[in-house]
Design a protein around this motif. Structure first.
Motif, mmCIF file in Angstrom:
data_model
loop_
_atom_site.group_PDB
_atom_site.id
_atom_site.type_symbol
_atom_site.label_atom_id
_atom_site.label_comp_id
_atom_site.label_asym_id
_atom_site.label_seq_id
_atom_site.Cartn_x
_atom_site.Cartn_y
_atom_site.Cartn_z
ATOM 1 N N SER A 76 31.321 56.756 72.549
ATOM 2 C CA SER A 76 32.025 57.569 73.667
ATOM 3 C C SER A 76 32.499 58.673 73.319
ATOM 4 C CB SER A 76 33.344 56.476 74.099
ATOM 5 O OG SER A 76 34.074 57.102 74.955
ATOM 6 N N PRO A 77 32.598 59.758 74.367
ATOM 7 C CA PRO A 77 33.019 61.019 74.058
ATOM 8 C C PRO A 77 34.544 60.900 73.971
ATOM 9 C CG PRO A 77 31.280 61.191 75.978
ATOM 10 C CD PRO A 77 31.790 59.519 75.608
ATOM 11 N N LEU A 78 35.273 60.030 74.108
ATOM 12 C CA LEU A 78 36.583 59.643 73.886
ATOM 13 C C LEU A 78 37.154 59.025 72.893
ATOM 14 C CD1 LEU A 78 37.800 58.608 77.734
ATOM 15 C CD2 LEU A 78 37.768 60.884 76.644
ATOM 16 N N ALA A 79 36.178 58.653 72.281
ATOM 17 C CA ALA A 79 36.264 57.893 70.714
ATOM 18 C C ALA A 79 37.080 58.683 69.639
ATOM 19 C CB ALA A 79 35.176 57.212 70.339
ATOM 20 N N VAL A 80 38.068 58.119 69.126
ATOM 21 C CA VAL A 80 38.619 58.594 67.972
ATOM 22 C C VAL A 80 37.472 58.771 66.764
ATOM 23 C CG1 VAL A 80 40.249 58.532 66.084
ATOM 24 C CG2 VAL A 80 40.892 57.550 68.284
ATOM 25 N N LEU A 81 37.313 60.084 66.214
ATOM 26 C CA LEU A 81 36.153 60.270 65.263
ATOM 27 C C LEU A 81 36.539 59.913 63.788
ATOM 28 C CD1 LEU A 81 34.857 63.814 66.378
ATOM 29 C CD2 LEU A 81 34.469 61.402 67.187
ATOM 30 N N GLY A 82 35.863 59.443 62.946
ATOM 31 C CA GLY A 82 36.029 59.050 61.553
ATOM 32 C C GLY A 82 36.055 57.560 61.201
ATOM 33 N N GLY A 83 36.043 56.795 62.421
ATOM 34 C CA GLY A 83 35.956 55.320 62.443
ATOM 35 C C GLY A 83 34.327 54.814 61.904
ATOM 36 N N ILE A 84 34.332 53.720 61.663
ATOM 37 C CA ILE A 84 32.980 53.246 61.250
ATOM 38 C C ILE A 84 31.888 53.656 61.799
ATOM 39 C CG2 ILE A 84 32.893 50.794 62.039
ATOM 40 C CD1 ILE A 84 31.806 49.737 59.331
ATOM 41 N N ASP A 85 31.830 53.445 63.351
ATOM 42 C CA ASP A 85 30.827 54.064 64.189
ATOM 43 C C ASP A 85 31.035 55.339 65.135
ATOM 44 O OD1 ASP A 85 29.189 51.958 63.296
ATOM 45 O OD2 ASP A 85 30.129 50.705 64.796
ATOM 46 N N GLY A 86 32.207 56.204 64.516
ATOM 47 C CA GLY A 86 32.641 57.195 65.445
ATOM 48 C C GLY A 86 32.208 58.572 64.585
ATOM 49 N N GLY A 87 31.351 59.349 65.189
ATOM 50 C CA GLY A 87 31.161 60.753 64.441
ATOM 51 C C GLY A 87 30.202 61.517 65.331
ATOM 52 N N ALA A 88 29.156 62.056 64.689
ATOM 53 C CA ALA A 88 28.491 63.084 65.362
ATOM 54 C C ALA A 88 27.894 62.991 66.553
ATOM 55 C CB ALA A 88 27.521 63.553 64.368
ATOM 56 N N GLN A 89 27.477 61.752 66.742
ATOM 57 C CA GLN A 89 26.874 61.359 68.225
ATOM 58 C C GLN A 89 28.022 61.387 69.301
ATOM 59 O OE1 GLN A 89 24.598 57.593 68.548
ATOM 60 N NE2 GLN A 89 25.094 57.419 70.580
ATOM 61 N N ASN A 90 29.154 61.008 69.133
ATOM 62 C CA ASN A 90 30.301 61.270 69.897
ATOM 63 C C ASN A 90 30.479 62.664 70.524
ATOM 64 O OD1 ASN A 90 30.793 59.017 67.666
ATOM 65 N ND2 ASN A 90 32.068 58.342 69.569
ATOM 66 N N VAL A 91 30.469 63.598 69.417
ATOM 67 C CA VAL A 91 30.644 64.889 69.359
ATOM 68 C C VAL A 91 29.638 65.485 70.359
ATOM 69 C CG1 VAL A 91 30.972 67.214 68.494
ATOM 70 C CG2 VAL A 91 32.216 65.218 67.268
ATOM 71 N N HIS A 92 28.399 65.205 69.861
ATOM 72 C CA HIS A 92 27.103 65.725 70.521
ATOM 73 C C HIS A 92 27.244 65.328 71.904
ATOM 74 C CE1 HIS A 92 23.070 67.217 70.993
ATOM 75 N NE2 HIS A 92 22.684 65.841 71.359
ATOM 76 N N VAL A 93 27.377 64.082 72.291
ATOM 77 C CA VAL A 93 27.153 63.781 73.661
ATOM 78 C C VAL A 93 28.300 64.379 74.464
ATOM 79 C CG1 VAL A 93 27.598 61.419 75.194
ATOM 80 C CG2 VAL A 93 25.943 61.359 73.165
ATOM 81 N N ALA A 94 29.552 64.381 73.773
ATOM 82 C CA ALA A 94 30.564 65.036 74.758
ATOM 83 C C ALA A 94 30.367 66.541 75.060
ATOM 84 C CB ALA A 94 31.953 65.135 73.925
ATOM 85 N N GLY A 95 30.023 67.541 74.230
ATOM 86 C CA GLY A 95 29.581 68.679 74.129
ATOM 87 C C GLY A 95 28.423 68.718 74.938
ATOM 88 N N LEU A 96 27.216 67.976 74.854
ATOM 89 C CA LEU A 96 26.143 68.277 75.822
ATOM 90 C C LEU A 96 26.204 68.116 77.291
ATOM 91 C CD1 LEU A 96 23.160 68.871 75.931
ATOM 92 C CD2 LEU A 96 22.738 66.388 75.344
ATOM 93 N N SER A 97 27.218 66.912 77.262
ATOM 94 C CA SER A 97 27.280 66.737 78.714
ATOM 95 C C SER A 97 28.012 67.697 79.503
ATOM 96 C CB SER A 97 28.181 65.168 78.886
ATOM 97 O OG SER A 97 29.476 65.315 78.346
ATOM 98 N N ALA A 98 29.291 68.341 78.890
ATOM 99 C CA ALA A 98 29.931 69.493 79.203
ATOM 100 C C ALA A 98 28.971 70.670 79.529
ATOM 101 C CB ALA A 98 31.121 69.720 78.365
ATOM 102 N N ASP A 99 28.291 71.212 78.483
ATOM 103 C CA ASP A 99 27.186 72.304 78.723
ATOM 104 C C ASP A 99 26.313 71.885 79.701
ATOM 105 O OD1 ASP A 99 28.680 73.884 76.828
ATOM 106 O OD2 ASP A 99 27.490 72.541 75.278
ATOM 107 N N LEU A 100 25.655 70.968 79.948
ATOM 108 C CA LEU A 100 24.855 70.527 80.904
ATOM 109 C C LEU A 100 25.416 70.917 82.353
ATOM 110 C CD1 LEU A 100 22.884 67.576 79.658
ATOM 111 C CD2 LEU A 100 22.004 69.603 79.841
ATOM 112 N N ALA A 101 26.555 70.405 82.564
ATOM 113 C CA ALA A 101 27.296 70.655 83.539
ATOM 114 C C ALA A 101 27.622 71.996 83.941
ATOM 115 C CB ALA A 101 28.747 69.876 83.705
ATOM 116 N N ALA A 102 27.958 72.810 82.890
ATOM 117 C CA ALA A 102 28.067 74.143 83.091
ATOM 118 C C ALA A 102 26.711 74.968 83.506
ATOM 119 C CB ALA A 102 28.583 74.727 81.746
ATOM 120 N N LEU A 103 25.686 74.405 83.421
ATOM 121 C CA LEU A 103 24.305 74.864 83.728
ATOM 122 C C LEU A 103 23.988 74.380 85.057
ATOM 123 C CD1 LEU A 103 22.215 74.290 80.698
ATOM 124 C CD2 LEU A 103 22.993 76.565 81.561
ATOM 125 N N GLY A 104 24.962 73.827 85.704
ATOM 126 C CA GLY A 104 24.758 73.336 87.203
ATOM 127 C C GLY A 104 24.406 71.998 87.403
#
Length: 429
Positions: free
Chosen positions: A13-41
């Motif tokens: 989830s984009p809201l997850a606390v990072l650093g946990g056993i399953d919280g890492g780069a995918q969370n960051v990527h999904v959060a950033g990509l979704s916002a940037d896709l929205a910025a493109l319209g």
């Protein structure tokens, strides 16, 4: 009319606390990509599994992005490897909602998300793209008996490679593996993960430093395959170097983390416990200041599909010592933006850190080269490339290959392949 792009990220989830056993780069990527896709319209929805009963069904993330919490399994933190039995329920929920509001394109992240998304999209004719983020065969090779992936993972990943409408690989090496799995080369596009160049920059706040000490920083989940023990061992031969490790549970819960205890015990054994500090989970918005404070950032995993931290470090003007595995072998240019080392080689890490902590014109040049290299991975560029793929897929529609026509979407939960679901202590999504 806006292009409707729905992202499916079951465990990250984009809201997850990072650093946990399953919280890492995918969370960051999904959060950033979704916002940037929205910025493109684009009109963006991110579907993730509800892991807390208090979470509302829908949460606005940023302008143009809605986070959708799907009920699939208990509303509690579970390891991603325990989620397979709930993918049918996740897919059924997606299909019900997509019949009411049909997306133009679905972009799934990780193989289980791919199974759920493909099953839900199949009857509606919605095209599906998939980013794996990690491949089961690689994880099994490097982790051996420690790999807890469901038994069907490898077969499912190969099925998805043949049947999704587009595979988005994060590196050229991953693309070659996916073609060997059966993906058609013309349906594979290489788009790396992106870095926020506004946040990760050489200028800005800096984490407090200790006087007279060079600093090595690691930002990682606390799992053995990240090679943190190798970096701790490397520091033992460098008396004027301190090591800060960010990741894992919150600082006040580190005593309950098995790998944190192992790292602390190793530091005591090697006599460097006064120079090795485990920070626990650090909010992602504080990571740039931590990276900027480093003389060197070490990324020394045994296996790494992409390695976003290395790109974030380079964007911050910090050279990287990286094991030449997976995406790190491509993102970090040996001798130009950092130094490659072999996995499981503390002496090699020690030599690289020693070379990079010396004050020299070469080091200054390396810092400048790192910033230029990271600019190639800017979020805006990555989002634009992803948007173009989504636009192509929306125009082409759902393909009906011979394979998908003959082989329906496989059942995603089989009793014989399911390990008991177990809530994690202090875990994240």
């Amino acid at each position: 009319m806006s292009l409707r792009i729905h992202l499916v990220s079951v465990h990250a989830s984009p809201l997850a606390v990072l650093g946990g056993i399953d919280g890492g780069a995918q969370n960051v990527h999904v959060a950033g990509l979704s916002a940037d896709l929205a910025a493109l319209g684009a009109d963006v929805v991110v579907h993730t599994r509800r892991d807390n009963p208090a979470l509302p069904r829908r949460v606005p993330l940023t302008r143009g992005v809605m986070l959708d919490h799907v009920d699939a399994g208990p509303a509690a933190p579970l390891s991603k490897d325990a989620l397979l039995p709930y993918m049918d329920a996740f897919a059924d929920d997606l299909e019900r909602h997509w019949r009411l509001q049909r997306p133009d394109v679905v972009h799934a992240h990780f193989w289980m998300s791919g199974l759920a998304a493909t099953r839900a999209a199949e009857r509606l004719g919605v095209p599906v793209a998939l980013t794996y983020h990690a491949l089961g065969a690689e994880e099994r090779h490097h982790q051996g008996a420690a790999d807890t992936s469901p038994a069907t993972r490898l077969a499912s990943e190969a099925w998805l490679a043949r049947n999704v409408d587009r595979v988005i690989a994060t590196t050229a090496a991953e693309a070659r593996v996916l073609v060997r799995l059966g993906a058609l080369a013309e349906r594979v596009t290489v788009i790396p993960c992106g870095v926020d160049l506004d946040a990760f920059t050489p200028r800005g706040r800096v984490w407090p430093r200790r006087s007279g000490m060079a600093r090595v920083v690691c930002v990682s989940r606390l799992v053995p395959r990240k090679g943190l023990a190798d970096t701790v061992a490397a520091i033992a031969g460098l008396p004027n170097v301190e090591l800060l490790i960010a990741g894992g549970p919150p600082a006040d819960e580190l005593r309950a983390d098995e790998h944190a205890r192992e790292l602390q015990a190793l530091a005591r054994e090697l006599g460097v416990e006064d120079r090795v500090r485990l920070l626990g989970a650090v909010d992602h918005h504080r990571i740039p200041a931590l990276l900027r404070s480093a003389s060197v950032v070490c990324c020394t995993p045994w296996y790494e599909p992409f390695g976003l931290v290395a790109v974030e470090a380079m964007a911050s003007g910090v050279p990287v010592v990286a094991t030449a595995v997976g995406g790190l072998a491509e993102t970090v240019i040996d001798g130009l933006t950092g130094i490659h080392v072999l996995p499981h080689r503390p002496k090699s890490i020690r030599s690289a850190v020693k070379a990079l902590t010396s004050r020299s014109a070469r080091l200054r040049a390396m810092r400048r080269a790192a910033v230029r290299r990271a600019a190639e991975y800017g979020c805006a560029k990555i989002a634009a490339r992803t948007y173009r793929v989504a636009l192509e897929l929306s125009r082409d529609g759902r393909r009906r290959s011979t394979v998908s026509a003959l082989q329906p979407v496989p059942p995603v939960a089989r009793t014989a392949d399911v390990r008991p679901a177990r809530a994690l202590e202090g875990g994240g999504a």
